[in-house]
Write a protein that holds these residues in place. Structure first.
Motif, PDB file in Angstrom:
ATOM      1  N   ILE A  23       0.825  -1.208   0.000  1.00 33.50           N
ATOM      2  CA  ILE A  23       0.000   0.000   0.000  1.00 33.50           C
ATOM      3  C   ILE A  23       0.860   1.259   0.000  1.00 33.50           C
ATOM      4  CG2 ILE A  23      -1.657   1.352   1.357  1.00 33.50           C
ATOM      5  CD1 ILE A  23      -2.901  -1.324   2.229  1.00 33.50           C
ATOM      6  N   SER A  24       1.895   1.293   0.827  1.00 37.71           N
ATOM      7  CA  SER A  24       2.742   2.491   0.897  1.00 37.71           C
ATOM      8  C   SER A  24       3.427   2.773  -0.430  1.00 37.71           C
ATOM      9  CB  SER A  24       3.783   2.347   2.013  1.00 37.71           C
ATOM     10  OG  SER A  24       4.647   1.254   1.771  1.00 37.71           O
ATOM     11  N   GLU A  25       3.819   1.722  -1.149  1.00 39.68           N
ATOM     12  CA  GLU A  25       4.431   1.910  -2.469  1.00 39.68           C
ATOM     13  C   GLU A  25       3.419   2.505  -3.447  1.00 39.68           C
ATOM     14  OE1 GLU A  25       7.499   1.505  -3.404  1.00 39.68           O
ATOM     15  OE2 GLU A  25       8.466  -0.005  -2.156  1.00 39.68           O
ATOM     16  N   ARG A  67       8.224  -7.575 -10.263  1.00 36.21           N
ATOM     17  CA  ARG A  67       9.164  -7.261  -9.179  1.00 36.21           C
ATOM     18  C   ARG A  67      10.612  -7.388  -9.656  1.00 36.21           C
ATOM     19  NH1 ARG A  67       9.102 -10.351  -3.282  1.00 36.21           N
ATOM     20  NH2 ARG A  67      10.664  -9.031  -2.226  1.00 36.21           N
ATOM     21  N   LEU A  68      10.889  -8.407 -10.452  1.00 39.22           N
ATOM     22  CA  LEU A  68      12.229  -8.590 -11.010  1.00 39.22           C
ATOM     23  C   LEU A  68      12.592  -7.438 -11.947  1.00 39.22           C
ATOM     24  CD1 LEU A  68      12.057 -12.414 -11.757  1.00 39.22           C
ATOM     25  CD2 LEU A  68      13.737 -11.315 -10.254  1.00 39.22           C
ATOM     26  N   CYS A  69      11.646  -7.027 -12.771  1.00 40.38           N
ATOM     27  CA  CYS A  69      11.903  -5.903 -13.677  1.00 40.38           C
ATOM     28  C   CYS A  69      12.253  -4.648 -12.882  1.00 40.38           C
ATOM     29  CB  CYS A  69      10.685  -5.653 -14.565  1.00 40.38           C
ATOM     30  SG  CYS A  69      10.482  -6.871 -15.885  1.00 40.38           S
ATOM     31  N   ASP A  70      11.538  -4.412 -11.814  1.00 41.00           N
ATOM     32  CA  ASP A  70      11.823  -3.259 -10.965  1.00 41.00           C
ATOM     33  C   ASP A  70      13.238  -3.351 -10.396  1.00 41.00           C
ATOM     34  OD1 ASP A  70      11.399  -0.921  -9.479  1.00 41.00           O
ATOM     35  OD2 ASP A  70      10.463  -1.999  -7.817  1.00 41.00           O
ATOM     36  N   ILE A 112      -0.840  -8.560  -7.571  1.00 41.11           N
ATOM     37  CA  ILE A 112      -0.531  -7.342  -6.809  1.00 41.11           C
ATOM     38  C   ILE A 112       0.386  -7.666  -5.638  1.00 41.11           C
ATOM     39  CG2 ILE A 112      -1.488  -5.511  -5.359  1.00 41.11           C
ATOM     40  CD1 ILE A 112      -2.192  -5.099  -8.251  1.00 41.11           C
ATOM     41  N   GLN A 113       0.050  -8.709  -4.889  1.00 43.41           N
ATOM     42  CA  GLN A 113       0.862  -9.065  -3.722  1.00 43.41           C
ATOM     43  C   GLN A 113       2.247  -9.535  -4.141  1.00 43.41           C
ATOM     44  OE1 GLN A 113      -1.707  -7.394  -1.796  1.00 43.41           O
ATOM     45  NE2 GLN A 113      -0.193  -8.362  -0.479  1.00 43.41           N
ATOM     46  N   ALA A 114       2.333 -10.275  -5.244  1.00 43.45           N
ATOM     47  CA  ALA A 114       3.630 -10.786  -5.692  1.00 43.45           C
ATOM     48  C   ALA A 114       4.558  -9.673  -6.160  1.00 43.45           C
ATOM     49  CB  ALA A 114       3.434 -11.812  -6.808  1.00 43.45           C
ATOM     50  N   THR A 115       3.996  -8.552  -6.611  1.00 41.21           N
ATOM     51  CA  THR A 115       4.856  -7.436  -7.036  1.00 41.21           C
ATOM     52  C   THR A 115       5.522  -6.755  -5.847  1.00 41.21           C
ATOM     53  OG1 THR A 115       3.218  -5.636  -6.898  1.00 41.21           O
ATOM     54  CG2 THR A 115       3.259  -6.941  -8.940  1.00 41.21           C
ATOM     55  N   MET A 116       4.962  -6.900  -4.668  1.00 42.52           N
ATOM     56  CA  MET A 116       5.442  -6.219  -3.458  1.00 42.52           C
ATOM     57  C   MET A 116       5.579  -4.708  -3.685  1.00 42.52           C
ATOM     58  SD  MET A 116       5.497  -8.238  -0.968  1.00 42.52           S
ATOM     59  CE  MET A 116       6.407  -7.268   0.236  1.00 42.52           C
ATOM     60  N   GLY A 117       4.664  -4.168  -4.469  1.00 45.92           N
ATOM     61  CA  GLY A 117       4.644  -2.728  -4.706  1.00 45.92           C
ATOM     62  C   GLY A 117       5.405  -2.279  -5.934  1.00 45.92           C
ATOM     63  N   SER A 118       6.102  -3.201  -6.603  1.00 50.63           N
ATOM     64  CA  SER A 118       6.922  -2.813  -7.756  1.00 50.63           C
ATOM     65  C   SER A 118       6.105  -2.329  -8.943  1.00 50.63           C
ATOM     66  CB  SER A 118       7.813  -3.986  -8.188  1.00 50.63           C
ATOM     67  OG  SER A 118       8.871  -4.172  -7.268  1.00 50.63           O
ATOM     68  N   MET A 119       4.813  -2.645  -8.978  1.00 43.72           N
ATOM     69  CA  MET A 119       4.001  -2.155 -10.089  1.00 43.72           C
ATOM     70  C   MET A 119       3.847  -0.638 -10.041  1.00 43.72           C
ATOM     71  SD  MET A 119       0.183  -3.443  -9.080  1.00 43.72           S
ATOM     72  CE  MET A 119      -0.564  -2.624 -10.486  1.00 43.72           C
ATOM     73  N   ALA A 120       4.265  -0.027  -8.940  1.00 42.82           N
ATOM     74  CA  ALA A 120       4.285   1.431  -8.867  1.00 42.82           C
ATOM     75  C   ALA A 120       5.310   2.015  -9.825  1.00 42.82           C
ATOM     76  CB  ALA A 120       4.597   1.877  -7.434  1.00 42.82           C
ATOM     77  N   ARG A 121       6.299   1.213 -10.215  1.00 43.04           N
ATOM     78  CA  ARG A 121       7.396   1.719 -11.052  1.00 43.04           C
ATOM     79  C   ARG A 121       7.539   0.992 -12.388  1.00 43.04           C
ATOM     80  NH1 ARG A 121       8.615   1.804  -5.827  1.00 43.04           N
ATOM     81  NH2 ARG A 121       9.196  -0.390  -5.856  1.00 43.04           N
ATOM     82  N   VAL A 122       6.755  -0.044 -12.603  1.00 45.10           N
ATOM     83  CA  VAL A 122       6.826  -0.808 -13.850  1.00 45.10           C
ATOM     84  C   VAL A 122       5.470  -0.742 -14.543  1.00 45.10           C
ATOM     85  CG1 VAL A 122       7.224  -3.073 -14.891  1.00 45.10           C
ATOM     86  CG2 VAL A 122       8.566  -2.371 -12.893  1.00 45.10           C
ATOM     87  N   SER A 123       5.460  -0.299 -15.787  1.00 48.73           N
ATOM     88  CA  SER A 123       4.213  -0.214 -16.553  1.00 48.73           C
ATOM     89  C   SER A 123       3.936  -1.546 -17.239  1.00 48.73           C
ATOM     90  CB  SER A 123       4.309   0.896 -17.603  1.00 48.73           C
ATOM     91  OG  SER A 123       4.443   2.161 -16.984  1.00 48.73           O
ATOM     92  N   VAL A 124       2.682  -1.958 -17.206  1.00 48.45           N
ATOM     93  CA  VAL A 124       2.272  -3.223 -17.822  1.00 48.45           C
ATOM     94  C   VAL A 124       1.225  -2.925 -18.888  1.00 48.45           C
ATOM     95  CG1 VAL A 124       1.268  -5.503 -17.434  1.00 48.45           C
ATOM     96  CG2 VAL A 124       2.735  -4.471 -15.685  1.00 48.45           C
TER      97      VAL A 124
END
Length: 242
Positions: free
Chosen positions: A33-35, A113-116, A138-150
């Motif tokens: 959430i914070s990410e 998450r790896l891409c991030d 969403i949970q598997a990204t651990m917030g990395s989707m905030a910085r990676v566009s899909v």
């Protein structure tokens, strides 16, 4: 207080059809959430059973209510509803991961998450691939989707007339002796069947992660594991840049 109807609406977001009809998705846990709070995703509502976020208006709920709202086996102490973001179009001339019918949302989230981690900013998925807004993704990204566009595209059209299109195959050239350019597009296939025939026709160079050891009995690598190896090798060759 949270009503039964609100709980019903939130649990409904576990279904793809309802998520996309409303343009909303859920995220759980303080880290994720914070990410997302510092990203292109707009917060709609925050629910918490403990004062995790003290500077944001939140709906107080009991642990039992939060458990009903959660998609996780072990629920967290906070859950947020965010509005989906609309990314324009994939950028040209940058290193890109392409996923051809990757169905497992956990794999998709891990790849994001790896891409991030490796500084890769976009993933292009076939329209049949897992939904990035699936709670497991969403949970598997651990917030990395905030910085990676899909992006979700017709891959045949997306790859048509593109340069430096690589594909991961069991019989491809050794990745450790291949030069992945900074603008390479690397395609990964379905967990069970690999890259489809129609997308394989768009691949200009096949690459493979070689097996080592005497027996070489391992059948294959999980798609997320394979992505990690490819990204690591890409960064070894291209230690800076996008």
């Amino acid at each position: 207080m949270v009503s039964k109807n609100q709980i019903k609406v939130i649990t409904g977001l576990q279904q793809k059809k309802l998520r996309h009809s409303q343009g909303l998705f859920t995220a759980e846990g303080a880290k994720v959430i914070s990410e997302l709070l510092h990203s292109r995703f707009a917060l709609e509502q925050l629910y918490q059973s403990e004062p995790v976020f003290t500077d944001i208006p939140a709906v107080p709920v009991t642990a039992a209510e939060l458990k009903k709202m959660s998609s996780l086996t072990a629920s967290n102490n906070c859950l947020a509803v965010f509005r989906m973001a609309t990314d324009d179009v994939p950028a040209e001339g940058v290193f890109t991961i392409v996923l051809d019918d990757v169905r497992d949302p956990g794999n998709l989230g891990t790849i994001i998450r790896l891409c991030d981690w490796f500084g890769v900013k976009q993933v292009v998925c076939s329209k049949e691939s897992a939904d990035v807004y699936n709670p497991k993704a969403i949970q598997a990204t651990m917030g990395s989707m905030a910085r990676v566009s899909v992006f979700y595209e017709d891959l045949e059209q997306f790859l048509h007339q593109k340069n430096n299109v690589y594909g991961t195959f069991m019989d491809g050239g050794n990745i450790y002796t291949s030069a992945l350019p900074a603008d390479a597009i690397v395609v990964f296939g379905n967990e069970a069947n690999g890259i489809s025939d129609k997308i394989a026709k768009q691949v200009q160079r096949k690459i493979s992660i070689p097996r080592f050891g005497e027996l070489q009995k391992a059948e294959s690598l999980n798609v997320a594991m394979a992505t990690a190896v490819v990204l690591s090798e890409f960064r070894r060759i291209n230690p800076s840049g996008s």
